[in-house]
Design an enzyme around this catalytic site. Structure first.
Site, PDB file in Angstrom:
ATOM      1  N   LEU A 111      33.744  49.530  34.843  1.00  0.00           N
ATOM      2  CA  LEU A 111      34.943  50.372  34.985  1.00  0.00           C
ATOM      3  C   LEU A 111      34.583  51.629  35.776  1.00  0.00           C
ATOM      4  O   LEU A 111      34.599  52.742  35.274  1.00  0.00           O
ATOM      5  CB  LEU A 111      35.506  50.737  33.598  1.00  0.00           C
ATOM      6  CG  LEU A 111      36.850  51.437  33.593  1.00  0.00           C
ATOM      7  CD1 LEU A 111      37.969  50.482  33.980  1.00  0.00           C
ATOM      8  CD2 LEU A 111      37.139  52.040  32.217  1.00  0.00           C
ATOM      9  N   GLY A 112      34.253  51.419  37.050  1.00  0.00           N
ATOM     10  CA  GLY A 112      33.908  52.542  37.923  1.00  0.00           C
ATOM     11  C   GLY A 112      35.107  52.892  38.791  1.00  0.00           C
ATOM     12  O   GLY A 112      36.257  52.764  38.368  1.00  0.00           O
ATOM     13  N   ILE A 165      36.399  51.415  41.555  1.00  0.00           N
ATOM     14  CA  ILE A 165      37.311  50.292  41.843  1.00  0.00           C
ATOM     15  C   ILE A 165      37.871  49.736  40.540  1.00  0.00           C
ATOM     16  O   ILE A 165      39.074  49.423  40.451  1.00  0.00           O
ATOM     17  CB  ILE A 165      36.575  49.199  42.650  1.00  0.00           C
ATOM     18  CG1 ILE A 165      36.116  49.768  43.998  1.00  0.00           C
ATOM     19  CG2 ILE A 165      37.470  47.982  42.858  1.00  0.00           C
ATOM     20  CD1 ILE A 165      35.166  48.857  44.784  1.00  0.00           C
ATOM     21  N   ARG A 179      27.423  50.485  30.741  1.00  0.00           N
ATOM     22  CA  ARG A 179      26.310  51.033  29.975  1.00  0.00           C
ATOM     23  C   ARG A 179      26.715  52.271  29.189  1.00  0.00           C
ATOM     24  O   ARG A 179      26.062  52.655  28.234  1.00  0.00           O
ATOM     25  CB  ARG A 179      25.148  51.376  30.921  1.00  0.00           C
ATOM     26  CG  ARG A 179      24.498  50.157  31.530  1.00  0.00           C
ATOM     27  CD  ARG A 179      23.671  50.510  32.725  1.00  0.00           C
ATOM     28  NE  ARG A 179      24.484  51.163  33.751  1.00  0.00           N
ATOM     29  CZ  ARG A 179      24.048  51.512  34.948  1.00  0.00           C
ATOM     30  NH1 ARG A 179      22.786  51.285  35.261  1.00  0.00           N
ATOM     31  NH2 ARG A 179      24.853  52.091  35.820  1.00  0.00           N
ATOM     32  N   ARG A 183      29.889  41.268  42.869  1.00  0.00           N
ATOM     33  CA  ARG A 183      28.829  40.628  43.654  1.00  0.00           C
ATOM     34  C   ARG A 183      28.569  39.236  43.088  1.00  0.00           C
ATOM     35  O   ARG A 183      28.584  39.049  41.867  1.00  0.00           O
ATOM     36  CB  ARG A 183      27.528  41.429  43.593  1.00  0.00           C
ATOM     37  CG  ARG A 183      27.466  42.572  44.582  1.00  0.00           C
ATOM     38  CD  ARG A 183      27.410  42.108  46.041  1.00  0.00           C
ATOM     39  NE  ARG A 183      27.360  43.224  46.971  1.00  0.00           N
ATOM     40  CZ  ARG A 183      28.421  43.766  47.579  1.00  0.00           C
ATOM     41  NH1 ARG A 183      29.629  43.306  47.370  1.00  0.00           N
ATOM     42  NH2 ARG A 183      28.265  44.765  48.431  1.00  0.00           N
ATOM     43  N   ASP A 235      35.710  36.183  45.031  1.00  0.00           N
ATOM     44  CA  ASP A 235      35.676  36.746  46.390  1.00  0.00           C
ATOM     45  C   ASP A 235      34.237  36.827  46.884  1.00  0.00           C
ATOM     46  O   ASP A 235      33.996  37.049  48.069  1.00  0.00           O
ATOM     47  CB  ASP A 235      36.305  38.151  46.380  1.00  0.00           C
ATOM     48  CG  ASP A 235      36.404  38.759  47.786  1.00  0.00           C
ATOM     49  OD1 ASP A 235      36.851  38.051  48.712  1.00  0.00           O
ATOM     50  OD2 ASP A 235      36.023  39.933  47.962  1.00  0.00           O
ATOM     51  N   GLU A 248      25.986  34.018  50.344  1.00  0.00           N
ATOM     52  CA  GLU A 248      27.122  33.969  51.281  1.00  0.00           C
ATOM     53  C   GLU A 248      26.619  33.773  52.704  1.00  0.00           C
ATOM     54  O   GLU A 248      25.552  34.280  53.044  1.00  0.00           O
ATOM     55  CB  GLU A 248      27.910  35.281  51.183  1.00  0.00           C
ATOM     56  CG  GLU A 248      28.559  35.447  49.821  1.00  0.00           C
ATOM     57  CD  GLU A 248      29.232  36.806  49.647  1.00  0.00           C
ATOM     58  OE1 GLU A 248      29.370  37.551  50.636  1.00  0.00           O
ATOM     59  OE2 GLU A 248      29.621  37.110  48.517  1.00  0.00           O
ATOM     60  N   HIS A 263      34.943  36.733  50.793  1.00  0.00           N
ATOM     61  CA  HIS A 263      34.528  38.142  50.690  1.00  0.00           C
ATOM     62  C   HIS A 263      35.434  39.063  51.526  1.00  0.00           C
ATOM     63  O   HIS A 263      34.974  39.700  52.474  1.00  0.00           O
ATOM     64  CB  HIS A 263      33.056  38.298  51.103  1.00  0.00           C
ATOM     65  CG  HIS A 263      32.423  39.549  50.561  1.00  0.00           C
ATOM     66  ND1 HIS A 263      31.103  39.644  50.236  1.00  0.00           N
ATOM     67  CD2 HIS A 263      32.945  40.785  50.295  1.00  0.00           C
ATOM     68  CE1 HIS A 263      30.819  40.854  49.798  1.00  0.00           C
ATOM     69  NE2 HIS A 263      31.940  41.585  49.828  1.00  0.00           N
ATOM     70  N   VAL A 264      36.698  39.097  51.158  1.00  0.00           N
ATOM     71  CA  VAL A 264      37.693  39.879  51.917  1.00  0.00           C
ATOM     72  C   VAL A 264      38.202  41.096  51.146  1.00  0.00           C
ATOM     73  O   VAL A 264      39.219  41.676  51.514  1.00  0.00           O
ATOM     74  CB  VAL A 264      38.889  38.991  52.347  1.00  0.00           C
ATOM     75  CG1 VAL A 264      38.460  37.942  53.351  1.00  0.00           C
ATOM     76  CG2 VAL A 264      39.570  38.319  51.138  1.00  0.00           C
TER      77      VAL A 264
HETATM   78  P1  NAP Z   1      30.977  52.341  40.760  1.00  0.00           P
HETATM   79  O1  NAP Z   1      32.025  53.388  40.780  1.00  0.00           O
HETATM   80  O2  NAP Z   1      29.559  52.748  40.802  1.00  0.00           O
HETATM   81  O3  NAP Z   1      31.234  51.422  39.465  1.00  0.00           O
HETATM   82  C1  NAP Z   1      30.330  50.476  39.033  1.00  0.00           C
HETATM   83  C2  NAP Z   1      30.528  50.258  37.538  1.00  0.00           C
HETATM   84  O4  NAP Z   1      29.614  49.259  37.111  1.00  0.00           O
HETATM   85  C3  NAP Z   1      30.301  51.493  36.707  1.00  0.00           C
HETATM   86  O5  NAP Z   1      31.405  51.667  35.854  1.00  0.00           O
HETATM   87  C4  NAP Z   1      29.038  51.186  35.892  1.00  0.00           C
HETATM   88  O6  NAP Z   1      29.217  51.678  34.587  1.00  0.00           O
HETATM   89  C5  NAP Z   1      29.007  49.663  35.889  1.00  0.00           C
HETATM   90  N1  NAP Z   1      27.627  49.187  35.843  1.00  0.00           N
HETATM   91  C6  NAP Z   1      26.628  49.431  36.712  1.00  0.00           C
HETATM   92  N2  NAP Z   1      25.489  48.845  36.296  1.00  0.00           N
HETATM   93  C7  NAP Z   1      25.787  48.235  35.134  1.00  0.00           C
HETATM   94  C8  NAP Z   1      25.020  47.488  34.202  1.00  0.00           C
HETATM   95  N3  NAP Z   1      23.704  47.250  34.410  1.00  0.00           N
HETATM   96  N4  NAP Z   1      25.636  47.012  33.103  1.00  0.00           N
HETATM   97  C9  NAP Z   1      26.938  47.262  32.893  1.00  0.00           C
HETATM   98  N5  NAP Z   1      27.726  47.957  33.733  1.00  0.00           N
HETATM   99  C10 NAP Z   1      27.144  48.451  34.836  1.00  0.00           C
HETATM  100  O7  NAP Z   1      31.164  51.332  41.959  1.00  0.00           O
HETATM  101  P2  NAP Z   1      32.524  50.902  42.717  1.00  0.00           P
HETATM  102  O8  NAP Z   1      32.743  51.784  43.876  1.00  0.00           O
HETATM  103  O9  NAP Z   1      33.617  50.732  41.710  1.00  0.00           O
HETATM  104  O10 NAP Z   1      32.049  49.463  43.292  1.00  0.00           O
HETATM  105  C11 NAP Z   1      31.655  48.447  42.387  1.00  0.00           C
HETATM  106  C12 NAP Z   1      31.068  47.261  43.125  1.00  0.00           C
HETATM  107  O11 NAP Z   1      32.105  46.493  43.701  1.00  0.00           O
HETATM  108  C13 NAP Z   1      30.135  47.575  44.304  1.00  0.00           C
HETATM  109  O12 NAP Z   1      28.826  47.846  43.880  1.00  0.00           O
HETATM  110  C14 NAP Z   1      30.205  46.325  45.135  1.00  0.00           C
HETATM  111  O13 NAP Z   1      29.162  45.434  44.780  1.00  0.00           O
HETATM  112  C15 NAP Z   1      31.548  45.708  44.739  1.00  0.00           C
HETATM  113  N6  NAP Z   1      32.496  45.686  45.877  1.00  0.00           N
HETATM  114  C16 NAP Z   1      32.935  44.490  46.352  1.00  0.00           C
HETATM  115  C17 NAP Z   1      33.834  44.467  47.406  1.00  0.00           C
HETATM  116  C18 NAP Z   1      34.365  43.164  47.942  1.00  0.00           C
HETATM  117  O14 NAP Z   1      34.709  43.114  49.104  1.00  0.00           O
HETATM  118  N7  NAP Z   1      34.468  42.134  47.137  1.00  0.00           N
HETATM  119  C19 NAP Z   1      34.254  45.654  48.004  1.00  0.00           C
HETATM  120  C20 NAP Z   1      33.792  46.859  47.489  1.00  0.00           C
HETATM  121  C21 NAP Z   1      32.900  46.864  46.414  1.00  0.00           C
HETATM  122  P3  NAP Z   1      28.002  52.309  33.740  1.00  0.00           P
HETATM  123  O15 NAP Z   1      27.279  53.239  34.674  1.00  0.00           O
HETATM  124  O16 NAP Z   1      28.660  52.961  32.573  1.00  0.00           O
HETATM  125  O17 NAP Z   1      27.188  51.141  33.330  1.00  0.00           O
END
Ligand code: NAP
Length: 315
Positions: A151-152, A154, A174, A230, A254, A259, A277-278
């Site tokens: 829950l970051g 996005i 975490r 991912r 996605d 990939e 992956h869009v």
């Molecule tokens: P973010 O703000 O850093 O959020 C990531 C979340 O994951 C945080 O809430 C974090 O919470 C949690 N997390 C991290 N490590 C963890 C673990 N070991 N166990 C449990 N929870 C964990 O990142 P964001 O900007 O939302 O982006 C998230 C991800 O989306 C990116 O890293 C990327 O891989 C993916 N993404 C995909 C696309 C696509 O095209 N499909 C596009 C953009 C991003 P805690 O710190 O509390 O654990």
């Protein structure tokens, strides 16, 4: 800044490359081939701009490297550990893609639950006219309990949208956050409490294959998994098995392991909706990400202040 030499390994977003070339001296090489460049050119590279990441071997081949500007918020393809060891700055592109990726995630969820891609294929094949209506979908979005893994930035944009659909929301991460959604301190605990798992966690050694058989069993036969984070976060062979044997109902993906290779077993599954992956792939959002890639390099090379360094740089 024309005296500063930048390497763009692999394919880079075209408008970003054009802006980089207007400001810096840019060298190109194939993805993962920085170490194969001629030494004279390699030794002058001070910055990297990349969509495909850079490995330890690539970083070590560039002795004058100061800064890696990653195109994308997820930077799992950059060896940040190596960058930290060598005192190299790494930046990424958070926030500018939150709403786009959240829109994609919700679209993928609805497509998965209500089988919209398959029903369009049905219409285009002439089956509506010849065979009658598309079968009623086994699942509905209504009444679903959504568990968000990550829950970051996005994840919160997805949660906001899901609230407006009337979905009940819980999350696992975490850290427990100061937010009104129900918190679970284990992934299996979250999966037991919900029937829809939305993965938005980053690809790290800790999250690798964390969505496994036990999580799928906890989610249950009405369970739906959506992965917008991912591919590495899911145990992909176990997911395929769970979709084949009815451990869970359906999945919308996605992102994948390895990939752009998607295994035939996944392609053959009628209860999987698959996107290439869009998540952030609109012209507007990719332009915004590209602008940040260049701004980060400019920030570093003007006053050592990139706009959006990755969190490891603050440790
Ligand atoms: P973010 O703000 O850093 O959020 C990531 C979340 O994951 C945080 O809430 C974090 O919470 C949690 N997390 C991290 N490590 C963890 C673990 N070991 N166990 C449990 N929870 C964990 O990142 P964001 O900007 O939302 O982006 C998230 C991800 O989306 C990116 O890293 C990327 O891989 C993916 N993404 C995909 C696309 C696509 O095209 N499909 C596009 C953009 C991003 P805690 O710190 O509390 O654990």
């Amino acid at each position: 800044m024309k005296e500063i030499e930048i390497l763009a390994p692999g394919k880079l977003h075209a408008a970003t490359l054009a802006r980089l070339q207007s400001m810096f001296t840019v060298h190109l090489c194939d993805a993962g081939k920085a170490h194969e460049m001629e030494a004279g050119a390699r030794e002058k590279i001070r910055g990297v701009a990349t969509m495909s990441g850079i490995s330890r071997a690539g970083i070590e081949a560039l002795p004058a490297l100061e800064m890696i500007s990653n195109f994308g918020v997820g930077y799992d393809a950059v060896d940040v550990g190596c960058a930290v060891e060598r005192g190299i700055m790494v930046s990424h592109t958070p926030n500018v893609l939150n709403e786009e990726v959240a829109d994609t995630a919700i679209g993928l969820l609805i497509n998965t639950v209500r089988e919209l891609p398959a029903s369009e294929v049905y219409l285009r094949a002439g089956k509506w006219k010849n065979n009658g209506p598309y079968p009623l979908t086994r699942a509905t979005l209504q009444g679903r309990r959504l568990g968000i893994y990550g829950l970051g930035r996005i994840g919160k944009s997805i949660a906001k949208r899901a609230e407006s659909f009337g979905l009940n929301i819980a999350y696992f991460g975490r850290t427990k956050q100061d937010i009104a959604y129900e918190y679970h301190d284990t992934l299996v605990g979250l999966a037991k409490a919900v029937d829809t798992l939305m993965i938005v966690a980053p690809g790290t050694p800790e999250t690798e294959k964390s969505v496994d058989e036990a999580v799928m069993q906890a989610l249950g036969p009405n369970g739906v998994i959506i992965n917008i984070g991912r591919g590495s976060v899911i145990n992909q062979p176990q997911l395929i098995k769970a979709l084949e044997d009815g451990t869970i109902l359906a999945a919308g993906l996605d992102v994948f392991d390895d990939e752009p290779n998607v295994p035939d077993a996944l392609l053959a599954l009628p209860n999987a909706v698959l996107l290439p992956h869009v998540g952030s792939a609109s012209i507007a959002t990719r332009n915004a990400m590209g602008a940040l890639v260049v701004d980060n390099l400019v920030g570093w090379f003007s006053d050592k202040m990139p706009v959006t360094p990755v969190p490891e740089m603050n440790n």
